[in-house]
Design an enzyme around this catalytic site. Sequence first.
Site, PDB file in Angstrom:
ATOM      1  N   ASP A 122       0.847  -1.192   0.000  1.00 32.01           N
ATOM      2  CA  ASP A 122       0.000   0.000   0.000  1.00 32.01           C
ATOM      3  C   ASP A 122       0.886   1.247   0.000  1.00 32.01           C
ATOM      4  OD1 ASP A 122      -3.227   0.528   0.980  1.00 32.01           O
ATOM      5  OD2 ASP A 122      -1.809   2.204   1.095  1.00 32.01           O
ATOM      6  N   ILE A 123       0.494   2.237  -0.797  1.00 27.37           N
ATOM      7  CA  ILE A 123       1.282   3.465  -0.938  1.00 27.37           C
ATOM      8  C   ILE A 123       1.229   4.335   0.322  1.00 27.37           C
ATOM      9  CG2 ILE A 123      -0.499   5.006  -1.879  1.00 27.37           C
ATOM     10  CD1 ILE A 123       1.512   5.750  -4.092  1.00 27.37           C
ATOM     11  N   HIS A 129     -10.306  -5.163  -3.249  1.00 25.96           N
ATOM     12  CA  HIS A 129      -8.969  -5.393  -2.704  1.00 25.96           C
ATOM     13  C   HIS A 129      -9.069  -5.798  -1.251  1.00 25.96           C
ATOM     14  CE1 HIS A 129     -10.013  -1.099  -2.381  1.00 25.96           C
ATOM     15  NE2 HIS A 129      -9.344  -1.084  -1.237  1.00 25.96           N
ATOM     16  N   HIS A 171      -6.953  -5.574   2.141  1.00 22.24           N
ATOM     17  CA  HIS A 171      -5.818  -5.038   2.889  1.00 22.24           C
ATOM     18  C   HIS A 171      -5.297  -6.143   3.807  1.00 22.24           C
ATOM     19  CE1 HIS A 171      -6.780  -0.627   2.312  1.00 22.24           C
ATOM     20  NE2 HIS A 171      -8.004  -1.097   2.142  1.00 22.24           N
TER      21      HIS A 171
HETATM   22  P1  AMP Z   1      -9.631   1.645   0.331  1.00 25.56           P
HETATM   23  O1  AMP Z   1      -9.580   3.058   0.875  1.00 25.56           O
HETATM   24  O2  AMP Z   1     -10.098   0.613   1.304  1.00 25.56           O
HETATM   25  O3  AMP Z   1     -10.394   1.617  -0.972  1.00 25.56           O
HETATM   26  O4  AMP Z   1      -8.145   1.229   0.016  1.00 25.56           O
HETATM   27  C1  AMP Z   1      -7.435   1.744  -1.075  1.00 25.56           C
HETATM   28  C2  AMP Z   1      -5.992   1.691  -0.702  1.00 25.56           C
HETATM   29  O5  AMP Z   1      -5.242   1.861  -1.885  1.00 25.56           O
HETATM   30  C3  AMP Z   1      -5.561   2.782   0.277  1.00 25.56           C
HETATM   31  O6  AMP Z   1      -5.026   2.179   1.437  1.00 25.56           O
HETATM   32  C4  AMP Z   1      -4.502   3.558  -0.518  1.00 25.56           C
HETATM   33  O7  AMP Z   1      -3.437   4.000   0.286  1.00 25.56           O
HETATM   34  C5  AMP Z   1      -4.058   2.543  -1.545  1.00 25.56           C
HETATM   35  N1  AMP Z   1      -3.523   3.097  -2.763  1.00 25.56           N
HETATM   36  C6  AMP Z   1      -4.004   4.121  -3.514  1.00 25.56           C
HETATM   37  N2  AMP Z   1      -3.235   4.323  -4.607  1.00 25.56           N
HETATM   38  C7  AMP Z   1      -2.240   3.401  -4.553  1.00 25.56           C
HETATM   39  C8  AMP Z   1      -1.122   3.097  -5.384  1.00 25.56           C
HETATM   40  N3  AMP Z   1      -0.858   3.786  -6.513  1.00 25.56           N
HETATM   41  N4  AMP Z   1      -0.296   2.097  -5.010  1.00 25.56           N
HETATM   42  C9  AMP Z   1      -0.534   1.404  -3.877  1.00 25.56           C
HETATM   43  N5  AMP Z   1      -1.581   1.634  -3.053  1.00 25.56           N
HETATM   44  C10 AMP Z   1      -2.415   2.619  -3.381  1.00 25.56           C
END
Ligand code: AMP
Length: 117
Positions: free
Chosen positions: A35-36, A103, A105
Site C-alpha cells: 500500500d502506498i 482489494h 488489505h
Molecule cells: P480503500 O480506501 O479501502 O479503498 O483502500 C485503497 C488503498 O489503496 C488505500 O489504502 C490507498 O493508500 C491505496 N492506494 C491508492 N493508490 C495506490 C497506489 N498507486 N499504489 C498502492 N496503493 C495505493
Amino acid sequence: MLNVQNPDCLFCRIVRGEIPAKIIYKDEKCVAFYDIDPQAPIHFLVIPKVHISSCGEINGANSLVVSHCFEVITKVTKELGITDFRVVSNCGPQAGQSVPHLHFHVLAGRDMTWPPG
Ligand code: AMP
Ligand code: ZN
C-alpha cells in the site's frame, strides 16, 4: 470473464503495469503489492486482476478468484514470516472504500484494536 478490465480504474492500471507498484507477488489471477500509504509496519493489498468493484459484487461467476486471493494472502504472509495479521475489505464510501476495485488489505506488525474505528 477473467480478462475484464476497466480502462480508468487505478488498480486495473496497476494490473496492466501502467502505474508502478511495489509488487510482492503476481500470478494469472491476482496481484499483491504494498500500500502506498501504509497503516501498519506491513500493509499490502491483494487484488484480483479482473475488475470487480467491491466485495459487494462477489457472485458465483467470480468467487473463485476471491478464494484464490485468500490463498495468496496465506502464501505471502508465510513468505514474509507473518503469523498475526488482519485482513480488511472496505465496501462502499461509508466503510472507507476509496478505490472501486476489490482489494483485501493485509495489515501486520503492530497491535490492533477491536472494534475498529
Ligand atoms: P480503500 O480506501 O479501502 O479503498 O483502500 C485503497 C488503498 O489503496 C488505500 O489504502 C490507498 O493508500 C491505496 N492506494 C491508492 N493508490 C495506490 C497506489 N498507486 N499504489 C498502492 N496503493 C495505493
Ligand atoms: Zn479495476
